[in-house]
Design an enzyme around this catalytic site. Structure first.
Site, PDB file in Angstrom:
ATOM      1  CG  ASN A   1      -6.735   9.514   2.303  1.00  0.00           C
ATOM      2  OD1 ASN A   1      -7.843   9.093   2.377  1.00  0.00           O
ATOM      3  ND2 ASN A   1      -5.707   8.695   2.338  1.00  0.00           N
TER       4      ASN A   1
ATOM      5  CD  GLU B   1     -20.199  -5.137  25.637  1.00  0.00           C
ATOM      6  OE1 GLU B   1     -19.958  -4.178  24.426  1.00  0.00           O
ATOM      7  OE2 GLU B   1     -20.899  -5.102  26.478  1.00  0.00           O
TER       8      GLU B   1
ATOM      9  CG  HIS C   1      -5.753   1.644  -0.481  1.00  0.00           C
ATOM     10  ND1 HIS C   1      -6.237   1.979   0.836  1.00  0.00           N
ATOM     11  CD2 HIS C   1      -5.941   0.067  -0.706  1.00  0.00           C
ATOM     12  CE1 HIS C   1      -6.069   0.808   1.501  1.00  0.00           C
ATOM     13  NE2 HIS C   1      -6.042  -0.353   0.747  1.00  0.00           N
TER      14      HIS C   1
ATOM     15  CG  HIS D   1      -1.737  -1.096   1.197  1.00  0.00           C
ATOM     16  ND1 HIS D   1      -1.362  -2.346   1.570  1.00  0.00           N
ATOM     17  CD2 HIS D   1      -3.276  -1.262   0.946  1.00  0.00           C
ATOM     18  CE1 HIS D   1      -2.362  -3.174   1.648  1.00  0.00           C
ATOM     19  NE2 HIS D   1      -3.497  -2.662   1.223  1.00  0.00           N
TER      20      HIS D   1
ATOM     21  CG  ASP E   1     -10.214   8.758   5.239  1.00  0.00           C
ATOM     22  OD1 ASP E   1     -10.423   9.683   5.919  1.00  0.00           O
ATOM     23  OD2 ASP E   1      -9.762   8.771   4.101  1.00  0.00           O
TER      24      ASP E   1
ATOM     25  CB  SER F   1     -23.288  -9.199  36.488  1.00  0.00           C
ATOM     26  OG  SER F   1     -24.346  -8.595  36.494  1.00  0.00           O
TER      27      SER F   1
ATOM     28  CG  HIS G   1     -28.196 -11.923  28.105  1.00  0.00           C
ATOM     29  ND1 HIS G   1     -28.973 -11.301  27.066  1.00  0.00           N
ATOM     30  CD2 HIS G   1     -27.684 -11.011  29.159  1.00  0.00           C
ATOM     31  CE1 HIS G   1     -28.978 -10.008  27.251  1.00  0.00           C
ATOM     32  NE2 HIS G   1     -28.259  -9.859  28.412  1.00  0.00           N
TER      33      HIS G   1
ATOM     34  CG  PHE H   1     -22.337  -9.291  25.812  1.00  0.00           C
ATOM     35  CD1 PHE H   1     -23.218  -9.653  24.605  1.00  0.00           C
ATOM     36  CD2 PHE H   1     -22.883  -8.944  27.093  1.00  0.00           C
ATOM     37  CE1 PHE H   1     -24.651  -9.654  25.013  1.00  0.00           C
ATOM     38  CE2 PHE H   1     -24.125  -8.951  27.272  1.00  0.00           C
ATOM     39  CZ  PHE H   1     -24.979  -9.322  26.237  1.00  0.00           C
TER      40      PHE H   1
HETATM   41  C1  LIG Z   1     -11.353  -4.114   9.854  1.00  0.00           C
HETATM   42  C2  LIG Z   1     -10.888  -3.959   8.626  1.00  0.00           C
HETATM   43  N1  LIG Z   1     -11.926  -3.910   7.524  1.00  0.00           N
HETATM   44  C3  LIG Z   1     -11.318  -4.002   6.249  1.00  0.00           C
HETATM   45  C4  LIG Z   1     -10.020  -3.988   6.092  1.00  0.00           C
HETATM   46  C5  LIG Z   1      -9.509  -3.868   4.528  1.00  0.00           C
HETATM   47  N2  LIG Z   1      -8.848  -2.587   4.433  1.00  0.00           N
HETATM   48  C6  LIG Z   1      -7.625  -2.219   4.468  1.00  0.00           C
HETATM   49  S1  LIG Z   1      -7.651  -0.565   4.142  1.00  0.00           S
HETATM   50  C7  LIG Z   1      -9.199  -0.233   3.905  1.00  0.00           C
HETATM   51  C8  LIG Z   1      -9.769   1.104   3.773  1.00  0.00           C
HETATM   52  C9  LIG Z   1      -8.999   2.075   3.186  1.00  0.00           C
HETATM   53  O1  LIG Z   1      -9.339   3.245   3.385  1.00  0.00           O
HETATM   54  P1  LIG Z   1      -8.631   4.343   4.373  1.00  0.00           P
HETATM   55  O2  LIG Z   1      -8.463   3.571   5.743  1.00  0.00           O
HETATM   56  O3  LIG Z   1      -9.087   5.552   4.331  1.00  0.00           O
HETATM   57  O4  LIG Z   1      -6.934   4.031   4.031  1.00  0.00           O
HETATM   58  P2  LIG Z   1      -6.383   5.007   2.844  1.00  0.00           P
HETATM   59  O5  LIG Z   1      -6.690   4.313   1.518  1.00  0.00           O
HETATM   60  O6  LIG Z   1      -6.813   6.265   2.897  1.00  0.00           O
HETATM   61  O7  LIG Z   1      -4.774   4.591   2.849  1.00  0.00           O
HETATM   62  C10 LIG Z   1      -9.888  -1.561   4.293  1.00  0.00           C
HETATM   63  C11 LIG Z   1     -11.475  -1.577   3.826  1.00  0.00           C
HETATM   64  C12 LIG Z   1      -9.241  -4.088   7.045  1.00  0.00           C
HETATM   65  N3  LIG Z   1      -7.935  -3.860   6.960  1.00  0.00           N
HETATM   66  N4  LIG Z   1      -9.745  -4.016   8.311  1.00  0.00           N
HETATM   67 MG   LIG Z   2      -8.545   7.357   3.230  1.00  0.00          MG
END
Ligand SMILES: Cc1ncc(C[n+]2csc(CCOP(=O)(O)OP(=O)(O)O)c2C)c(N)n1
Ligand SMILES: [Mg+2]
Length: 675
Positions: free
Chosen positions: A199, A422, A273, A43, A169, A395, A484, A448
């Site tokens: 971004n 949690e 990305h 990435h 994000d 509890s 539960h 949970f």
């Molecule tokens: C819990 C989870 N769900 C899905 C993913 C797969 N995944 C990796 S990065 C991403 C989103 C990318 O967007 P952002 O977080 O804004 O990163 P950017 O592209 O700006 O680097 C996803 C869905 C993950 N790593 N973790």
């Molecule tokens: Mg992003």
């Protein structure tokens, strides 16, 4: 000049003065894109977009010494968006962390390298926590920031650092982020500073496809200090950090950035990305960034400037070491013990003393209550033990005299009210463990544990001592009913490698399981405890921790056994009653208590065979699903337990309804014996 990793510097040091912020940030960008291009995977977008933030942080702010990235009072930097791992690896290389050589960057994402796809703790020195599952890093960092304040409250200014987080994000879209920021804001963790890499792009495209939250307003509503800046303006980044450091609240710095900054066609789009950019895009980026150098080559003046930045914290570390030496020796030794994670020397004695007392106490009690009794004693003897609950304190029975509450700006306690959070709790507990100085535990209902699972899995993957107390561990909770009543949870938790799932049968086993959880330096533990009262089964004091083998014979047969009954927790007494019923029918049965299937499966084959025994009929009893028990009883074994969800009724009626009774066990055994 020689760098900590053995490299020699050829260029004259005079060149250093000319190095600009942009050149230093571009070194990160180039390494990230070259490593991803070489691996044909990874990435590049995040490291290229956040290089300016990282450069300001690592060259001007972070209390960091590349030669000792585990120095206790260092500032923590958590890359919550773990997919941007090349940012962290580039920083470790550039600053001169001795293990992070250029070859490691060239082996990005390859087997055995220090540069796996996502940052892994403790695999790579300098990585504070494993990240990749979005949201976890941020929530874990909240635990680290809390640990810093709590340890400071106990030991004073020898603990005095910040926790910085870079969150994407995606991190902030995850639900866990809400739990984490709400508790951090409530507790006023003002040493926590989060950069949002705003971004406005995620994998599917522009963020606008699925999100329109104003993160600044959201954080402000959660009692944070929050600002928005240009994430490519080093002066603005610096100003925002300085303001954040003065805040009496945790701080969000929302940094507007361009993902894949520098790329000619991909910058600012979701194409930046992930994935190898390809030769054309790379060549265009080199032109855009005025970076004419070969892949993985950092010109000496730029590298020298980075290496100098990597040493910025050295004098502060040395001053800290000197201050440590000036501490009164008893206090210093205690502090060092806490950081090493060793239990107090008196721990074994404390356990033995309590165990002797428990052997004489025949009062039936629930194991959640037994756990409270154990904690009353152990929390006193183990000052690093932290307890808490996600709003189920009465509890879970985790509040004891030695663990007063912490609160907003008041961190001298050892009990954390996590609120109904949690998942945030489990990640926060991980952060407390990772920070060092604490053995943290959280608590909720076993059902949970599903809400905690992603954080539990990471704790197991990291091999950290994070403990969760999960009470109301079966249909035995009764009237609250199937929502539960956990059924599949024990099996699901046992399926997580390196997670110890304890289910004690009485108060002595409860103590033994707590002892094992506290001693397990490299494994997280779960204590599954009953709501309902159980009889005491262990009346003879043994110094040896019988639960340590995961399973042991608690009820020997009179003579050669025809039947072996295996059970855990609340079903052990039921198995012993069945043993009596069988005896009255002339059938010799033995009962094996299995407080921890995971530890049992870790025994060598001879030990396992010995426990399994040679009785022709094998039965397991657990008020849960069968999955996993075949390892003890074989696929031909009899299982008495649950095959579906539970029911709402007084617990004794529920057990009868689902035919989890001594009579049912005895009948099944007799049928098999006679068949
Ligand atoms: C819990 C989870 N769900 C899905 C993913 C797969 N995944 C990796 S990065 C991403 C989103 C990318 O967007 P952002 O977080 O804004 O990163 P950017 O592209 O700006 O680097 C996803 C869905 C993950 N790593 N973790
Ligand atoms: Mg992003």
């Amino acid at each position: 000049m020689e760098f900590p990793n053995g490299e020699k510097l050829m260029a004259p040091p005079a060149a250093q003065a000319k190095v600009t912020h942009d050149e230093m940030a571009n070194a990160i960008r180039a390494l990230a894109m070259d490593a991803v291009e070489k691996a044909k995977s990874g990435h590049p977008g995040l490291p290229m977009g956040t290089a300016d933030i990282a450069t300001v942080l690592f060259t001007k702010v972070l209390k960091y010494d590349a030669a000792a990235t585990d120095w206790p009072d260092r500032d923590r930097f958590v890359l919550s968006a773990g997919h941007g791992s090349m940012l962290l690896y580039a920083l470790l290389y550039l600053t001169g962390e001795p293990n992070m050589t250029i070859e490691e960057l060239q082996h990005f994402r390859q087997l055995g390298s220090l540069t796996p796809g996502h940052p892994e703790y403790p695999h790579t020195p300098g990585v504070e926590t494993t990240t990749g599952p979005l949201g976890q890093g941020l929530a874990t960092a909240v635990g680290m920031a809390l640990a810093e304040r709590m340890l400071n409250a106990q030991f004073g200014s020898i603990v005095d650092h910040h926790t910085y987080v870079l969150a994407s994000d995606g991190d902030l879209m995850e639900g866990i982020s809400q739990e984490a920021i709400a508790i951090a804001g409530h507790l006023r963790l003002n040493r926590l500073i989060v950069f949002h890499d705003e971004n406005h792009v995620s994998i599917d495209g522009p963020l606008a496809l699925a999100d329109s939250v104003d993160q600044v307003k959201r954080f402000q509503a959660c009692n944070w200090n929050a600002v928005r800046i240009d994430g490519h303006d080093p002066a603005a980044i610096m100003r925002a950090i300085r303001r954040a450091q003065k805040s009496d609240k945790p701080s969000l710095i929302a940094c507007k950035t361009i993902i894949g900054f520098g790329m000619p066609t991909r910058a600012g789009t979701s194409k930046a990305h992930s994935d190898a950019p390809g030769p054309e895009e790379i060549a265009g980026t080199r032109r855009n960034l005025h970076w004419p150098y070969e892949p993985f080559v950092i010109p000496h003046p730029i590298l020298t400037a980075w290496r100098k930045a990597g040493q910025r914290g050295r004098s502060r570390r040395q001053a800290w070491l000197a201050a440590l030496q000036r501490m009164p020796s008893a206090e210093r030794e205690e502090f060092e013990r806490r950081l090493r994670g060793d239990l107090p020397v008196s721990f074994g004695e404390t356990v033995a003393h309590l165990k002797r007392k428990l052997a004489e106490d025949a009062t039936p009690i629930a194991t959640r209550k037994a756990s409270q009794g154990v904690l009353e004693v152990l929390a006193q003897a183990v000052p690093e033990l932290v307890t808490g609950s996600a709003d189920l304190t009465p509890s879970n029975n985790t509040k004891v005299a030695a663990t007063p509450e912490i609160g907003p700006s008041s961190y001298a306690g050892r009990y954390i009210h996590w609120g109904v959070r949690e998942h945030g709790m489990a990640a926060g507990v991980n952060g407390l463990a990772l920070h060092g100085g604490f053995i943290p535990s959280g608590a909720s209902f076993l059902t949970f544990s599903d809400y905690c699972r992603p954080a539990l899995r990471l704790a197991a993957l990291m091999g950290i001592r994070a403990i969760e107390v999960f009470t109301h561990d079966s249909i035995g909770l009764g009237e609250d009913g199937p929502t539960h009543q956990p059924v599949e949870h024990l099996a699901a938790l046992r399926a997580i490698p390196n997670l110890l799932v304890f289910r004690p049968a009485d108060q002595t086993e409860t103590l033994e399981c707590w002892q094992l959880a506290l001693e397990a330096k490299c494994s997280p533990s779960i204590l599954a405890l009953t709501r309902q009262n159980l009889p005491q089964l262990r009346h003879v004091f043994t110094e040896e921790n019988l639960s340590a083998a995961g399973a042991y014979e608690i009820g020997p047969a009179a003579g050669p056994a025809t039947v072996s009954i295996f059970a855990s927790g609340s079903e052990v007494s039921l198995a012993l009653d069945a043993q009596g019923l069988l005896a009255s029918q002339g059938i010799a049965a033995r009962v094996v208590s299995v407080p921890c299937v995971d530890l049992f499966l870790k025994q060598d084959e001879a030990a396992r065979r010995k426990i399994i025994g040679s009785a022709p009929v094998r039965i397991a009893v657990e008020a849960a699903v069968r999955q996993g028990w075949d390892a003890l009883i074989g696929d031909n074994g009899i299982f008495i337990g649950m095959t579906g969800f539970g029911a709402s009724a007084p617990y004794k009626d529920v057990y009868k309804f689902f035919k989890i009774t001594p009579e049912a066990v005895a009948e099944a055994a007799m049928r098999r014996c006679n068949g």
